[in-house]
Design an enzyme around this catalytic site. Structure first.
Site, short mmCIF file in Angstrom:
data_model
loop_
_atom_site.label_atom_id
_atom_site.label_comp_id
_atom_site.label_asym_id
_atom_site.label_seq_id
_atom_site.Cartn_x
_atom_site.Cartn_y
_atom_site.Cartn_z
N SER A 180 77.71 78.61 18.08
CA SER A 180 78.46 79.38 19.08
C SER A 180 78.35 78.73 20.46
O SER A 180 79.31 78.74 21.24
CB SER A 180 78.01 80.83 19.11
OG SER A 180 76.69 80.94 19.59
N LEU B 149 63.41 65.70 18.16
CA LEU B 149 63.74 64.28 18.38
C LEU B 149 62.46 63.49 18.67
O LEU B 149 61.53 63.99 19.31
CB LEU B 149 64.70 64.15 19.57
CG LEU B 149 66.05 64.87 19.41
CD1 LEU B 149 66.87 64.75 20.70
CD2 LEU B 149 66.85 64.33 18.23
N ASN C 136 68.72 71.02 26.48
CA ASN C 136 68.60 71.96 25.36
C ASN C 136 68.72 73.38 25.89
O ASN C 136 68.38 73.65 27.04
CB ASN C 136 67.24 71.77 24.68
CG ASN C 136 67.03 72.72 23.52
OD1 ASN C 136 67.95 72.95 22.72
ND2 ASN C 136 65.84 73.29 23.39
N HIS D 9 67.28 77.21 25.09
CA HIS D 9 66.20 77.86 24.35
C HIS D 9 66.23 79.36 24.64
O HIS D 9 66.36 79.77 25.79
CB HIS D 9 64.86 77.26 24.80
CG HIS D 9 63.71 77.82 24.04
ND1 HIS D 9 63.40 77.43 22.75
CD2 HIS D 9 62.79 78.77 24.37
CE1 HIS D 9 62.35 78.12 22.33
NE2 HIS D 9 61.96 78.93 23.29
C1 GRF Z 1 70.52 79.86 20.30
O1 GRF Z 1 69.87 81.09 20.42
C2 GRF Z 1 69.79 78.78 21.04
O2 GRF Z 1 69.17 79.23 22.19
C3 GRF Z 1 68.75 78.36 20.03
O3 GRF Z 1 69.41 78.41 18.79
C4 GRF Z 1 70.49 79.35 18.86
C5 GRF Z 1 71.73 78.63 18.48
O4 GRF Z 1 72.83 79.47 18.38
N1 GRF Z 1 68.21 77.07 20.36
P1 GRF Z 1 74.27 78.86 18.12
O5 GRF Z 1 74.13 77.95 16.91
O6 GRF Z 1 74.69 78.10 19.34
O7 GRF Z 1 75.14 80.04 17.84
#
Ligand code: GRF
Length: 194
Positions: free
Chosen positions: A21, A98, A112, A114
């Site tokens: 997403s 990585l 990234n 998080h």
């Molecule tokens: C998100 O909550 C992101 O913060 C974490 O993994 C999830 C990924 O969600 N690292 P999506 O695949 O972008 O929907």
């Protein structure tokens, strides 16, 4: 890597493993008229990652990387990054860590997202851990990637209130909504500094 200058758009690769997403949100943001970046490539370590549907939908080149052997996987990743002239990597739910070598090659050019207020709750299961510890707030963070997990310099954060009625998945949903606002914002901040 060369300093990025001029009016040329920044070429980005997004790395995913799941729903994608955030990948989708970045692609939609990149389609805006004034966007300074282009999503050139999506890399997934899983052929079944749901988020790959957006690659087809938005005509973004996709590459599935087999992670049976990490060294080979990263070798292949580097080939793809070079082939596509990638300037910046956005990790978005990418479930592989990585190596130092790869991070060094893209020093300061990997970010990234998080789902916690770093430095709190690095790693997995962030929402449940925040609820268990009776935190008042959790949230999300966009940060640079360095060789220590979820420990690079913070670019932007957004706080989200934890409600008494929250379950891990309810909280995750509300935080994800904020991630979708935060990631494009943070990316713009990064692009200015490149
Ligand atoms: C998100 O909550 C992101 O913060 C974490 O993994 C999830 C990924 O969600 N690292 P999506 O695949 O972008 O929907």
């Amino acid at each position: 890597m060369q300093k990025l200058i001029g009016a040329k758009k920044i070429n980005i690769a997004v790395f995913i493993s799941g729903n994608g997403s955030n990948f989708k949100i970045l692609v939609l943001d990149s389609f805006k008229k004034k966007s300074k970046y282009e999503i050139k490539l999506v890399i997934s370590n899983k052929a079944t990652a749901k988020g790959l549907v957006y690659a087809r939908k938005f005509k973004i080149k996709k590459k599935i990387i087999n992670y049976m052997n990490k060294k080979n996987a990263e070798k292949n990743i580097l080939v793809e990054l070079k082939k596509n002239n990638i300037d910046l990597i956005c990790l978005a739910g990418f479930m592989k860590v990585l190596s130092k070598t790869l991070i060094q090659k893209f020093k300061g050019k990997i970010i990234n997202i998080h789902p916690s207020l770093l430095p709190k709750y690095k790693g997995l299961n962030t929402h449940q851990r925040a609820i268990n510890n009776r935190e008042k707030y959790s949230g999300c963070t966009v940060h640079y990637v360095n060789s220590r997990l979820d420990s690079g310099k913070i670019i932007l954060q957004k706080k989200v209130r934890i409600l008494k009625t929250d379950t891990s998945s309810k909280l995750a949903k509300r935080i994800l909504k904020q991630e979708h606002i935060l990631y494009p914002k943070a990316l713009k901040k990064v692009l200015i500094s490149l």
